[in-house]
Design an enzyme around this catalytic site. Structure first.
Site, PDB file in Angstrom:
ATOM      1  N   ASP A  34       0.821  -1.213   0.000  1.00 49.68           N
ATOM      2  CA  ASP A  34       0.000   0.000   0.000  1.00 49.68           C
ATOM      3  C   ASP A  34       0.858   1.268   0.000  1.00 49.68           C
ATOM      4  O   ASP A  34       0.439   2.321   0.466  1.00 49.68           O
ATOM      5  CB  ASP A  34      -0.947  -0.008   1.205  1.00 49.68           C
ATOM      6  CG  ASP A  34      -0.199  -0.183   2.513  1.00 49.68           C
ATOM      7  OD1 ASP A  34       1.038  -0.347   2.470  1.00 49.68           O
ATOM      8  OD2 ASP A  34      -0.846  -0.148   3.574  1.00 49.68           O
ATOM      9  N   HIS A 238      23.327   0.838 -18.174  1.00 44.84           N
ATOM     10  CA  HIS A 238      22.339   1.341 -17.220  1.00 44.84           C
ATOM     11  C   HIS A 238      22.590   0.784 -15.819  1.00 44.84           C
ATOM     12  O   HIS A 238      21.694   0.274 -15.157  1.00 44.84           O
ATOM     13  CB  HIS A 238      20.913   1.029 -17.699  1.00 44.84           C
ATOM     14  CG  HIS A 238      20.519   1.848 -18.880  1.00 44.84           C
ATOM     15  ND1 HIS A 238      19.529   1.469 -19.766  1.00 44.84           N
ATOM     16  CD2 HIS A 238      20.970   3.035 -19.338  1.00 44.84           C
ATOM     17  CE1 HIS A 238      19.414   2.393 -20.717  1.00 44.84           C
ATOM     18  NE2 HIS A 238      20.271   3.350 -20.468  1.00 44.84           N
ATOM     19  N   ASP A 255      26.650   9.412 -14.563  1.00 44.66           N
ATOM     20  CA  ASP A 255      25.619   9.925 -15.472  1.00 44.66           C
ATOM     21  C   ASP A 255      24.444  10.285 -14.568  1.00 44.66           C
ATOM     22  O   ASP A 255      23.708   9.409 -14.106  1.00 44.66           O
ATOM     23  CB  ASP A 255      25.245   8.830 -16.480  1.00 44.66           C
ATOM     24  CG  ASP A 255      24.238   9.306 -17.529  1.00 44.66           C
ATOM     25  OD1 ASP A 255      23.570  10.332 -17.292  1.00 44.66           O
ATOM     26  OD2 ASP A 255      24.112   8.624 -18.566  1.00 44.66           O
ATOM     27  N   ASP A 266      20.810  16.067 -18.099  1.00 47.47           N
ATOM     28  CA  ASP A 266      21.311  14.711 -18.354  1.00 47.47           C
ATOM     29  C   ASP A 266      22.786  14.846 -18.690  1.00 47.47           C
ATOM     30  O   ASP A 266      23.137  15.199 -19.814  1.00 47.47           O
ATOM     31  CB  ASP A 266      20.514  14.098 -19.521  1.00 47.47           C
ATOM     32  CG  ASP A 266      20.945  12.672 -19.818  1.00 47.47           C
ATOM     33  OD1 ASP A 266      21.751  12.114 -19.049  1.00 47.47           O
ATOM     34  OD2 ASP A 266      20.474  12.116 -20.826  1.00 47.47           O
ATOM     35  N   HIS A 345      25.484   2.631 -28.289  1.00 49.49           N
ATOM     36  CA  HIS A 345      24.313   3.524 -28.212  1.00 49.49           C
ATOM     37  C   HIS A 345      24.441   4.723 -29.149  1.00 49.49           C
ATOM     38  O   HIS A 345      25.484   4.935 -29.767  1.00 49.49           O
ATOM     39  CB  HIS A 345      24.060   3.974 -26.767  1.00 49.49           C
ATOM     40  CG  HIS A 345      25.210   4.718 -26.133  1.00 49.49           C
ATOM     41  ND1 HIS A 345      25.482   6.030 -26.401  1.00 49.49           N
ATOM     42  CD2 HIS A 345      26.139   4.318 -25.215  1.00 49.49           C
ATOM     43  CE1 HIS A 345      26.524   6.414 -25.677  1.00 49.49           C
ATOM     44  NE2 HIS A 345      26.944   5.400 -24.956  1.00 49.49           N
ATOM     45  N   HIS A 349      19.920  12.561 -27.713  1.00 51.40           N
ATOM     46  CA  HIS A 349      18.449  12.491 -27.750  1.00 51.40           C
ATOM     47  C   HIS A 349      17.909  13.845 -27.328  1.00 51.40           C
ATOM     48  O   HIS A 349      18.615  14.639 -26.705  1.00 51.40           O
ATOM     49  CB  HIS A 349      17.963  11.391 -26.791  1.00 51.40           C
ATOM     50  CG  HIS A 349      18.564  11.496 -25.414  1.00 51.40           C
ATOM     51  ND1 HIS A 349      18.087  12.364 -24.466  1.00 51.40           N
ATOM     52  CD2 HIS A 349      19.630  10.868 -24.833  1.00 51.40           C
ATOM     53  CE1 HIS A 349      18.815  12.251 -23.361  1.00 51.40           C
ATOM     54  NE2 HIS A 349      19.769  11.356 -23.557  1.00 51.40           N
ATOM     55  N   HIS A 356      14.562  11.638 -21.900  1.00 49.57           N
ATOM     56  CA  HIS A 356      14.554  11.312 -23.331  1.00 49.57           C
ATOM     57  C   HIS A 356      13.262  11.935 -23.849  1.00 49.57           C
ATOM     58  O   HIS A 356      12.214  11.285 -23.862  1.00 49.57           O
ATOM     59  CB  HIS A 356      14.574   9.801 -23.567  1.00 49.57           C
ATOM     60  CG  HIS A 356      15.789   9.134 -22.996  1.00 49.57           C
ATOM     61  ND1 HIS A 356      15.812   7.825 -22.610  1.00 49.57           N
ATOM     62  CD2 HIS A 356      17.026   9.613 -22.737  1.00 49.57           C
ATOM     63  CE1 HIS A 356      17.020   7.524 -22.134  1.00 49.57           C
ATOM     64  NE2 HIS A 356      17.767   8.595 -22.199  1.00 49.57           N
ATOM     65  N   GLU A 380      26.573  12.657 -26.335  1.00 51.40           N
ATOM     66  CA  GLU A 380      27.116  11.744 -25.323  1.00 51.40           C
ATOM     67  C   GLU A 380      27.828  10.519 -25.887  1.00 51.40           C
ATOM     68  O   GLU A 380      27.400   9.382 -25.669  1.00 51.40           O
ATOM     69  CB  GLU A 380      25.999  11.286 -24.390  1.00 51.40           C
ATOM     70  CG  GLU A 380      24.750  10.770 -25.095  1.00 51.40           C
ATOM     71  CD  GLU A 380      23.701  10.274 -24.085  1.00 51.40           C
ATOM     72  OE1 GLU A 380      24.077   9.492 -23.193  1.00 51.40           O
ATOM     73  OE2 GLU A 380      22.534  10.671 -24.211  1.00 51.40           O
ATOM     74  N   TYR A 384      33.373   1.693 -24.351  1.00 50.14           N
ATOM     75  CA  TYR A 384      33.207   0.739 -23.247  1.00 50.14           C
ATOM     76  C   TYR A 384      33.998  -0.520 -23.552  1.00 50.14           C
ATOM     77  O   TYR A 384      33.645  -1.274 -24.457  1.00 50.14           O
ATOM     78  CB  TYR A 384      31.717   0.423 -23.061  1.00 50.14           C
ATOM     79  CG  TYR A 384      30.876   1.693 -23.033  1.00 50.14           C
ATOM     80  CD1 TYR A 384      30.721   2.411 -21.851  1.00 50.14           C
ATOM     81  CD2 TYR A 384      30.294   2.191 -24.201  1.00 50.14           C
ATOM     82  CE1 TYR A 384      29.993   3.590 -21.828  1.00 50.14           C
ATOM     83  CE2 TYR A 384      29.563   3.365 -24.188  1.00 50.14           C
ATOM     84  CZ  TYR A 384      29.416   4.062 -23.003  1.00 50.14           C
ATOM     85  OH  TYR A 384      28.704   5.231 -22.986  1.00 50.14           O
ATOM     86  N   ARG A 402      32.238   7.847 -20.787  1.00 48.91           N
ATOM     87  CA  ARG A 402      31.225   8.601 -21.539  1.00 48.91           C
ATOM     88  C   ARG A 402      31.317  10.056 -21.090  1.00 48.91           C
ATOM     89  O   ARG A 402      31.590  10.332 -19.911  1.00 48.91           O
ATOM     90  CB  ARG A 402      29.817   8.047 -21.279  1.00 48.91           C
ATOM     91  CG  ARG A 402      28.708   8.822 -21.987  1.00 48.91           C
ATOM     92  CD  ARG A 402      27.359   8.095 -22.027  1.00 48.91           C
ATOM     93  NE  ARG A 402      26.768   7.844 -20.738  1.00 48.91           N
ATOM     94  CZ  ARG A 402      26.738   6.669 -20.123  1.00 48.91           C
ATOM     95  NH1 ARG A 402      27.265   5.606 -20.702  1.00 48.91           N
ATOM     96  NH2 ARG A 402      26.178   6.532 -18.931  1.00 48.91           N
ATOM     97  N   GLU A 404      29.004  13.603 -21.552  1.00 44.49           N
ATOM     98  CA  GLU A 404      27.684  14.035 -22.038  1.00 44.49           C
ATOM     99  C   GLU A 404      27.367  15.457 -21.589  1.00 44.49           C
ATOM    100  O   GLU A 404      27.472  15.776 -20.406  1.00 44.49           O
ATOM    101  CB  GLU A 404      26.606  13.083 -21.497  1.00 44.49           C
ATOM    102  CG  GLU A 404      25.183  13.496 -21.833  1.00 44.49           C
ATOM    103  CD  GLU A 404      24.152  12.487 -21.332  1.00 44.49           C
ATOM    104  OE1 GLU A 404      24.400  11.831 -20.307  1.00 44.49           O
ATOM    105  OE2 GLU A 404      23.091  12.366 -21.982  1.00 44.49           O
TER     106      GLU A 404
HETATM  107 MN   LIG Z   1      21.540  10.941 -22.100  1.00 40.54          MN
END
Ligand SMILES: [Mn+2]
Length: 441
Positions: A34, A238, A255, A266, A345, A349, A356, A380, A384, A402, A404
């Site tokens: 709940d 991710h 990130d 972002d 990737h 975006h 996104h 970005e 890797y 990365r 970005e």
């Molecule tokens: Mn991004």
């Protein structure tokens, strides 16, 4: 901050043909039993109303005899408000939100069919709210039974998000201010993380520090789950566990972006945990940085996200070849998509109310959408190189990088909204050497 919600509703009113647009608010989402996740308003509903409550519905009706806009919302209720928060209520909503006619959500079943009758088209999100769609279909079925009623009945459903997405693509001045504020808040959090991280600390501590700074500066939490990934964890795109110890001589990829009045930032930076990049890390970092700066550098009205991507890919492919990851020519690497093993990737975006941002990438003719002033997106690129990949030279394995930034297209070219966060090797190392406590003041 003036965001003109009424103007946006008017714009949508002009687009919908002989129809009714239905835009439900967000709703509570169960976390366990709940208990709910923190409520987050639906981006399209927010875009058109600025109203922050759940269990509401905005209706824009083209052919209604009296009103253009309707809002259904939770009625005032002393007991409910005691338990779960204040409500604006029917009376105040009409004036404060500039809606023509406001009803209690309890009257939806009675009132909505009356509004739908007389319209041929229903505009709504056809794919992400099946419960609501079924409810509307039920109303339409009933309306359709009255065959001799001399009024149009709903017979065609049109998916609404791409239409609102087009409007959201070009940001208004007020929206740009909010996006800038979100980026500024994040910039302090990222700089503090660079100063704070050191061998022996945990990813979770860095995550908590960034949350603290972002909330302290007026941010409303994260725009998305932060990725705070030490060493080889950076090779999980991710990674959100954020619970491992930070090791000497490894990098930390972060990130993370604050949300400010529902507008997202972002941003990614990758820096040395002990404050100094190793020679191998420098080599790899320099390639990603070069790719990122080249892609950003060409941004201007008329260019596209695909062009950003192609520029970045070319530099990354050349870099992988130079470091001995590939023997093939750059052309061959790109043509055979070999680089996708280490750069799986895209390069960016749209960014806005959603991280996104839910706007189209293609025109009606299926061409890339060209940049115009007011569009905001990320750039970005990354590389890797997993620990267990034996095709990668040994000294490069386990490194993930990365970088970005958030870019606004302007008449003159572009503005980098996250430019305050160090990016060059020297600047990053300098920031790592600062005292993180200065960010807590
Ligand atoms: Mn991004």
């Amino acid at each position: 901050m003036t965001l003109n919600f009424k103007n946006r509703r008017q714009k949508l009113f002009e687009v919908i043909e002989d129809g009714v647009a239905l835009i439900p608010s967000g709703n509570y989402v169960t976390k366990s039993h709940d208990t709910d996740f923190p409520f987050r308003q639906d981006s399209n509903f927010n875009y058109l109303t600025g109203f922050g409550e759940p269990q509401a519905l905005l209706v824009i009706a083209k052919n209604h005899s009296e009103h253009k806009t309707f809002l259904f919302l939770r009625p005032k209720d002393q007991l409910a408000e005691l338990w779960s928060g204040r409500r604006l209520g029917v009376e105040k909503a009409q004036k404060e939100l500039g809606i023509d006619k406001v009803f209690s959500i309890d009257e939806l079943d009675k009132e909505l069919p009356n509004i739908l009758l007389g319209h041929k088209h229903i505009y709504l999100d056809m794919f992400h709210n099946q419960g609501f769609l079924q409810k509307v279909l039920g109303f339409c079925q009933k309306i359709g039974m009255g065959k001799k009623n001399k009024k149009h009945k709903p017979e065609k459903f049109i998916n609404l998000p791409p239409i609102i997405g087009k409007m959201r693509l070009i940001k208004e001045a007020g929206e740009i201010k909010l996006l800038k504020r979100a980026a500024t808040i994040s910039s302090h959090a990222h700089k503090a993380a660079m100063a704070f991280a050191s061998p022996g600390k945990n990813e979770s501590e860095v995550t908590a520090l960034m949350d603290y700074i972002s909330r302290k500066e007026g941010g409303h939490g994260n725009a998305y789950e932060s990725i705070v990934a030490g060493g080889d964890n950076a090779n999980i795109l991710h990674y959100v566990d954020n619970n491992m110890v930070l090791n000497d001589k490894e990098l930390l990829l972060i990130d993370a972006g604050a949300e400010f009045h529902l507008y997202a930032s972002d941003i990614t930076r990758t820096f040395p945990i002990n404050g100094k990049y190793t020679p191998e890390q420098k080599d790899l970092y320099q390639i990603v940085l070069e790719a990122q700066e080249a892609a950003i550098g060409q941004v201007k009205v008329g260019k596209t996200l695909t062009e950003n991507h192609n520029i970045a890919v070319k530099i990354l492919a050349q870099g992988l070849k130079d470091l001995g990851v590939f023997n093939e020519s750059v052309e061959e690497i790109i043509e055979k998509n070999l680089h996708r093993t280490y750069y799986p990737h895209g390069t960016g975006h749209w960014l806005g109310l959603d991280v996104h941002d839910n706007s189209p990438y293609l025109t009606d003719e299926l061409n890339d959408i060209k940049f115009t002033a007011g569009m905001v997106f990320t750039v970005e690129p990354g590389l890797y190189l997993p620990k267990n990949d034996e095709k990668v030279p040994k000294n490069l394995r386990g490194i993930g990088i990365r970088i970005e930034d958030d870019i606004l297209v302007t008449d003159k070219g572009f503005e980098n909204l996250s430019k305050d966060i160090p990016k060059s090797i020297q600047e990053v190392e300098d920031t790592c050497a600062t005292d993180y406590t200065t960010f807590l003041l």
